[in-house]
Design a protein around this motif. Structure first.
Motif, PDB file in Angstrom:
ATOM      1  N   SER A 120      27.930  31.814  45.682  1.00 48.34           N
ATOM      2  CA  SER A 120      28.919  31.945  46.709  1.00 48.34           C
ATOM      3  C   SER A 120      30.304  31.647  46.138  1.00 48.34           C
ATOM      4  CB  SER A 120      28.612  30.884  48.054  1.00 48.34           C
ATOM      5  OG  SER A 120      27.303  31.486  48.326  1.00 48.34           O
ATOM      6  N   ARG A 121      30.466  30.699  45.402  1.00 50.37           N
ATOM      7  CA  ARG A 121      31.888  29.903  44.839  1.00 50.37           C
ATOM      8  C   ARG A 121      32.095  31.188  43.802  1.00 50.37           C
ATOM      9  NH1 ARG A 121      29.421  25.249  45.548  1.00 50.37           N
ATOM     10  NH2 ARG A 121      28.265  25.351  43.583  1.00 50.37           N
ATOM     11  N   ASP A 122      31.141  31.975  42.967  1.00 49.62           N
ATOM     12  CA  ASP A 122      31.805  32.922  42.308  1.00 49.62           C
ATOM     13  C   ASP A 122      32.149  33.871  43.146  1.00 49.62           C
ATOM     14  OD1 ASP A 122      30.767  31.612  40.079  1.00 49.62           O
ATOM     15  OD2 ASP A 122      28.928  32.599  39.856  1.00 49.62           O
ATOM     16  N   CYS A 123      31.566  34.055  44.114  1.00 49.82           N
ATOM     17  CA  CYS A 123      32.129  35.485  45.094  1.00 49.82           C
ATOM     18  C   CYS A 123      33.362  35.037  45.787  1.00 49.82           C
ATOM     19  CB  CYS A 123      31.040  35.861  45.952  1.00 49.82           C
ATOM     20  SG  CYS A 123      31.419  37.113  47.141  1.00 49.82           S
ATOM     21  N   ALA A 124      33.686  33.942  46.087  1.00 47.76           N
ATOM     22  CA  ALA A 124      34.846  33.481  46.426  1.00 47.76           C
ATOM     23  C   ALA A 124      36.063  33.628  45.878  1.00 47.76           C
ATOM     24  CB  ALA A 124      34.908  31.982  47.132  1.00 47.76           C
ATOM     25  N   TYR A 125      35.561  32.990  44.511  1.00 44.50           N
ATOM     26  CA  TYR A 125      36.718  33.289  43.315  1.00 44.50           C
ATOM     27  C   TYR A 125      37.124  34.730  43.140  1.00 44.50           C
ATOM     28  CZ  TYR A 125      36.177  28.640  41.665  1.00 44.50           C
ATOM     29  OH  TYR A 125      36.325  26.879  41.677  1.00 44.50           O
ATOM     30  N   CYS A 126      36.121  35.878  43.174  1.00 50.09           N
ATOM     31  CA  CYS A 126      36.620  36.925  43.164  1.00 50.09           C
ATOM     32  C   CYS A 126      37.455  37.561  44.401  1.00 50.09           C
ATOM     33  CB  CYS A 126      35.230  38.095  43.194  1.00 50.09           C
ATOM     34  SG  CYS A 126      34.262  37.911  41.713  1.00 50.09           S
ATOM     35  N   PHE A 127      37.130  37.023  45.683  1.00 47.38           N
ATOM     36  CA  PHE A 127      37.884  37.130  46.503  1.00 47.38           C
ATOM     37  C   PHE A 127      39.233  36.886  46.570  1.00 47.38           C
ATOM     38  CE2 PHE A 127      34.019  37.362  49.845  1.00 47.38           C
ATOM     39  CZ  PHE A 127      33.691  38.502  49.282  1.00 47.38           C
ATOM     40  N   GLU A 128      39.384  35.569  45.807  1.00 51.93           N
ATOM     41  CA  GLU A 128      40.730  35.083  45.860  1.00 51.93           C
ATOM     42  C   GLU A 128      41.493  35.758  44.666  1.00 51.93           C
ATOM     43  OE1 GLU A 128      43.772  31.909  46.091  1.00 51.93           O
ATOM     44  OE2 GLU A 128      41.813  32.456  47.281  1.00 51.93           O
ATOM     45  N   ILE A 129      40.948  36.303  43.760  1.00 52.76           N
ATOM     46  CA  ILE A 129      41.687  37.077  42.678  1.00 52.76           C
ATOM     47  C   ILE A 129      41.967  38.622  43.362  1.00 52.76           C
ATOM     48  CG2 ILE A 129      41.265  38.509  40.429  1.00 52.76           C
ATOM     49  CD1 ILE A 129      39.487  36.368  39.665  1.00 52.76           C
ATOM     50  N   LEU A 130      41.044  38.860  44.039  1.00 53.04           N
ATOM     51  CA  LEU A 130      41.574  40.223  44.813  1.00 53.04           C
ATOM     52  C   LEU A 130      42.584  40.078  46.068  1.00 53.04           C
ATOM     53  CD1 LEU A 130      40.092  43.170  45.404  1.00 53.04           C
ATOM     54  CD2 LEU A 130      38.860  41.927  47.110  1.00 53.04           C
ATOM     55  N   ASN A 131      42.655  38.999  46.630  1.00 53.68           N
ATOM     56  CA  ASN A 131      43.607  38.733  47.547  1.00 53.68           C
ATOM     57  C   ASN A 131      44.932  38.395  46.930  1.00 53.68           C
ATOM     58  OD1 ASN A 131      44.444  38.492  50.279  1.00 53.68           O
ATOM     59  ND2 ASN A 131      44.567  36.410  50.057  1.00 53.68           N
TER      60      ASN A 131
ATOM     61  N   ASN B 111      31.350  32.821  56.217  1.00 54.12           N
ATOM     62  CA  ASN B 111      32.826  33.030  55.700  1.00 54.12           C
ATOM     63  C   ASN B 111      33.293  34.128  54.844  1.00 54.12           C
ATOM     64  OD1 ASN B 111      33.188  30.955  57.712  1.00 54.12           O
ATOM     65  ND2 ASN B 111      33.374  29.286  56.206  1.00 54.12           N
ATOM     66  N   LEU B 112      32.318  34.169  53.858  1.00 53.80           N
ATOM     67  CA  LEU B 112      32.549  35.453  53.005  1.00 53.80           C
ATOM     68  C   LEU B 112      32.428  36.694  53.577  1.00 53.80           C
ATOM     69  CD1 LEU B 112      30.440  34.077  49.898  1.00 53.80           C
ATOM     70  CD2 LEU B 112      33.104  33.829  50.105  1.00 53.80           C
ATOM     71  N   GLY B 113      31.415  37.083  54.596  1.00 52.94           N
ATOM     72  CA  GLY B 113      31.341  38.220  54.958  1.00 52.94           C
ATOM     73  C   GLY B 113      32.628  38.436  56.003  1.00 52.94           C
ATOM     74  N   THR B 114      33.135  37.412  56.639  1.00 53.61           N
ATOM     75  CA  THR B 114      34.164  37.355  57.685  1.00 53.61           C
ATOM     76  C   THR B 114      35.526  38.076  56.829  1.00 53.61           C
ATOM     77  OG1 THR B 114      33.377  35.846  59.069  1.00 53.61           O
ATOM     78  CG2 THR B 114      35.770  36.258  59.200  1.00 53.61           C
ATOM     79  N   PHE B 115      35.759  37.237  55.735  1.00 50.31           N
ATOM     80  CA  PHE B 115      36.779  37.676  54.875  1.00 50.31           C
ATOM     81  C   PHE B 115      36.768  39.326  54.393  1.00 50.31           C
ATOM     82  CE2 PHE B 115      38.253  38.630  50.319  1.00 50.31           C
ATOM     83  CZ  PHE B 115      39.671  38.192  50.689  1.00 50.31           C
ATOM     84  N   LEU B 116      35.514  39.665  53.898  1.00 49.80           N
ATOM     85  CA  LEU B 116      35.341  41.023  53.446  1.00 49.80           C
ATOM     86  C   LEU B 116      35.578  41.830  54.795  1.00 49.80           C
ATOM     87  CD1 LEU B 116      32.376  41.489  51.016  1.00 49.80           C
ATOM     88  CD2 LEU B 116      34.744  42.096  50.748  1.00 49.80           C
ATOM     89  N   GLU B 117      35.085  41.607  55.893  1.00 50.59           N
ATOM     90  CA  GLU B 117      35.398  42.508  56.972  1.00 50.59           C
ATOM     91  C   GLU B 117      37.131  42.494  57.425  1.00 50.59           C
ATOM     92  OE1 GLU B 117      34.078  42.879  61.677  1.00 50.59           O
ATOM     93  OE2 GLU B 117      33.809  41.100  60.755  1.00 50.59           O
ATOM     94  N   GLY B 118      37.606  41.528  57.542  1.00 51.05           N
ATOM     95  CA  GLY B 118      39.098  41.622  57.569  1.00 51.05           C
ATOM     96  C   GLY B 118      39.822  42.298  56.574  1.00 51.05           C
TER      97      GLY B 118
ATOM     98  N   LYS C  13      39.148  31.617  55.522  1.00 50.40           N
ATOM     99  CA  LYS C  13      37.885  30.626  55.625  1.00 50.40           C
ATOM    100  C   LYS C  13      37.113  30.612  54.263  1.00 50.40           C
ATOM    101  CE  LYS C  13      37.306  29.382  60.662  1.00 50.40           C
ATOM    102  NZ  LYS C  13      36.209  29.190  61.721  1.00 50.40           N
ATOM    103  N   TYR C  14      37.258  31.678  53.587  1.00 56.17           N
ATOM    104  CA  TYR C  14      36.478  31.611  52.465  1.00 56.17           C
ATOM    105  C   TYR C  14      36.951  30.653  51.331  1.00 56.17           C
ATOM    106  CZ  TYR C  14      39.973  33.864  49.733  1.00 56.17           C
ATOM    107  OH  TYR C  14      41.338  34.028  48.954  1.00 56.17           O
ATOM    108  N   ARG C  15      38.130  30.079  51.477  1.00 56.20           N
ATOM    109  CA  ARG C  15      38.576  29.353  50.502  1.00 56.20           C
ATOM    110  C   ARG C  15      37.899  27.839  50.605  1.00 56.20           C
ATOM    111  NH1 ARG C  15      45.092  30.751  50.457  1.00 56.20           N
ATOM    112  NH2 ARG C  15      44.860  32.540  49.603  1.00 56.20           N
ATOM    113  N   SER C  16      37.225  27.615  51.818  1.00 55.79           N
ATOM    114  CA  SER C  16      36.491  26.493  52.157  1.00 55.79           C
ATOM    115  C   SER C  16      35.383  26.288  50.884  1.00 55.79           C
ATOM    116  CB  SER C  16      36.202  26.018  53.298  1.00 55.79           C
ATOM    117  OG  SER C  16      35.304  27.296  53.807  1.00 55.79           O
ATOM    118  N   VAL C  17      34.890  27.527  50.699  1.00 58.27           N
ATOM    119  CA  VAL C  17      33.735  27.634  49.900  1.00 58.27           C
ATOM    120  C   VAL C  17      34.328  27.021  48.418  1.00 58.27           C
ATOM    121  CG1 VAL C  17      32.053  29.224  48.840  1.00 58.27           C
ATOM    122  CG2 VAL C  17      33.077  29.649  51.267  1.00 58.27           C
ATOM    123  N   LEU C  18      35.328  27.336  47.847  1.00 56.70           N
ATOM    124  CA  LEU C  18      35.751  27.029  46.690  1.00 56.70           C
ATOM    125  C   LEU C  18      35.659  25.437  46.314  1.00 56.70           C
ATOM    126  CD1 LEU C  18      38.859  29.184  46.387  1.00 56.70           C
ATOM    127  CD2 LEU C  18      36.650  29.471  45.449  1.00 56.70           C
TER     128      LEU C  18
END
Length: 454
Positions: free
Chosen positions: A294-305, A223-230, A251-256
């Protein structure tokens, strides 16, 4: 006029009954839909319910057959209670609770009998006083131990059963002279109930917590990879603003919110015997590390988004093109690395392609840093926002690197463990001597010490 009032009252009652019937029908339909949905979401829940019914039916035979009932005594109800409270959804959870209950019962029964036996020599006056002091001290100590994080996570249920069993045995012995027989019957029934629950849980359509944890962690990484691609295509691609994947990208938010589930599954998996691709001493602790990263990475994606949604960045086309290619490449290559690692983790095989993707993304991230260092802002807030966005993207890539390294470590440990157990390396017995022995083929096995490190 009286007849009109009666007719109105009858109509009111008729409407009230229709309303109740309609509400009842709606509740029944809602209950039916919820029941169907629970079964469809995970059909294993239906099998679990049937397995529990089977286990209770088998244990209830102790009440139907006189030899079994006479052998285990009137405490046979404890076997049924044990099955009800021990039987869990997964094998690991059932084994964990079963072992906790059995060991706690054994220890508490022995201490309870010892407390009764020692205090019985003090006479009728001091016997209840000293027994009360022991009950107070031991119960308070065991209850306080439940607050220790490590004990609470692994042995909270066992400590609870210890308090219950100790007090029952100690107090029963005060009025019942056959305390040893009573303790033995209860222990035997609990062991029988735990054994039946564990046996059915393992041999009848087992649900393995380790397999669920393995699948959960791999899905989260995918799911993290899918977010980065999109994210890369949508915000830095040739057609910016194009929606890619819709809900699947988010879907990366489910990791949180997966920490609690991962922690529970990791603990349950440690109790499970070897099964499938998971051998003895499988590195289950490594899954917790991967989950945290994975959760640390998802938090970075959330801040990025959130940064992108909060700051409407509008830059000239020539400036966008200056960063576009590198940003897209970092996102795409990181996405490919995560998806390759998820696939490698599912199969527990060395990741063949992830390393090359990481190297490309790392090189491109270095180029982005150089571009940012050579840029001149001149008070342009759009440029500041863009730079912040790119720096957040580079930080996200650093999290991806850590995930890749941790998965590579897990796969190496798991494969090393499997190889050692399959090979069962032992000194080769020499058959014969002289030239006959020297003519036999020799194999040298070299094991790197660093691969054993966790």
């Amino acid at each position: 006029m009286v007849e009109g009032s009666k007719e109105t009252l009858a109509n009111d009652h008729h409407g009230w009954l229709n309303a109740i019937a309609w509400k009842l029908q709606r509740k029944m339909v809602e209950l039916s839909n919820n029941t169907t949905k629970v079964g469809k979401d995970d059909p294993r829940r239906i099998v679990h319910s049937l397995k529990l019914g089977l286990a209770i039916t088998i244990v209830s035979l102790f009440f139907y057959f006189e030899p079994l009932y006479d052998g285990l005594g009137t405490s046979s109800i404890w076997a049924i209670i044990t099955v009800v409270v021990v039987f869990e959804f997964s094998v690991g959870a059932t084994l964990g609770k079963g072992m906790n209950r059995a060991i706690a019962t054994l220890i508490a029964g022995a201490i309870g009998f010892g407390a009764h036996y020692i205090t019985s020599f003090t006479g009728n006056i001091w016997h209840p006083i000293l027994l009360g002091i022991l009950i107070y001290t031991i119960s308070a100590t065991a209850s306080y131990c439940r607050f220790f994080p490590n004990l609470k996570a692994k042995y909270d249920y066992g400590l609870l059963i210890f308090i219950l069993t100790f007090n029952m045995v100690a107090l029963s012995g005060f009025r019942d002279d056959e305390i040893l027989k009573l303790a033995w019957h209860r222990l035997a029934n609990i062991l029988v109930g735990a054994f039946i629950a564990v046996a059915i849980c393992i041999f009848v359509r087992p649900v393995w917590a380790g397999a669920d944890l393995h699948q959960l962690v791999a899905t989260n990484i995918e799911n993290l990879g899918t977010f980065l691609e999109g994210f890369g295509i949508e915000n830095f691609g040739a057609c910016q603003g194009e929606m890619v994947g819709g809900g699947s990208v988010m879907k990366y938010r489910s990791v949180l919110c997966s920490k609690q589930n991962e922690e529970a599954l990791a603990y349950q998996a440690t109790w499970e015997p070897p099964h499938g691709k998971f051998r003895l001493c499988h590195p289950w602790k490594q899954y917790r590390k991967i989950g945290t990263l994975s959760r640390d990475c998802a938090y970075c994606f959330e801040i990025l988004n959130r940064h992108l949604n909060t700051n409407q960045i509008q830059l000239p086309l020539e400036i966008q093109r200056q960063y576009q290619e590198q940003c897209v490449q970092v996102c795409i290559e990181s996405s490919k690395a995560l998806k390759a690692m998820a696939m490698a983790l599912r199969d527990i095989v060395p990741p063949a392609l992830a390393k090359s993707h990481i190297e490309i993304a790392k090189k491109t991230a270095g180029e982005l840093k150089l571009l940012i260092a050579s840029s001149h802002f001149h008070g342009d807030m759009n440029m500041v926002s863009t730079t912040t966005l790119i720096l957040l993207l580079i930080d996200s890539f650093s999290c991806v690197e850590k995930i890749v390294d941790s998965i590579h470590e897990l796969v190496s440990l798991a494969r090393m463990n499997t190889a050692l157990q399959k090979s069962n390396i032992t000194p080769t017995e020499q058959k014969g001597s002289g030239d006959k022995a020297s003519s036999q083929p020799h194999h040298i096995v070299t094991i790197a010490q660093s691969q054993f490190a966790e």
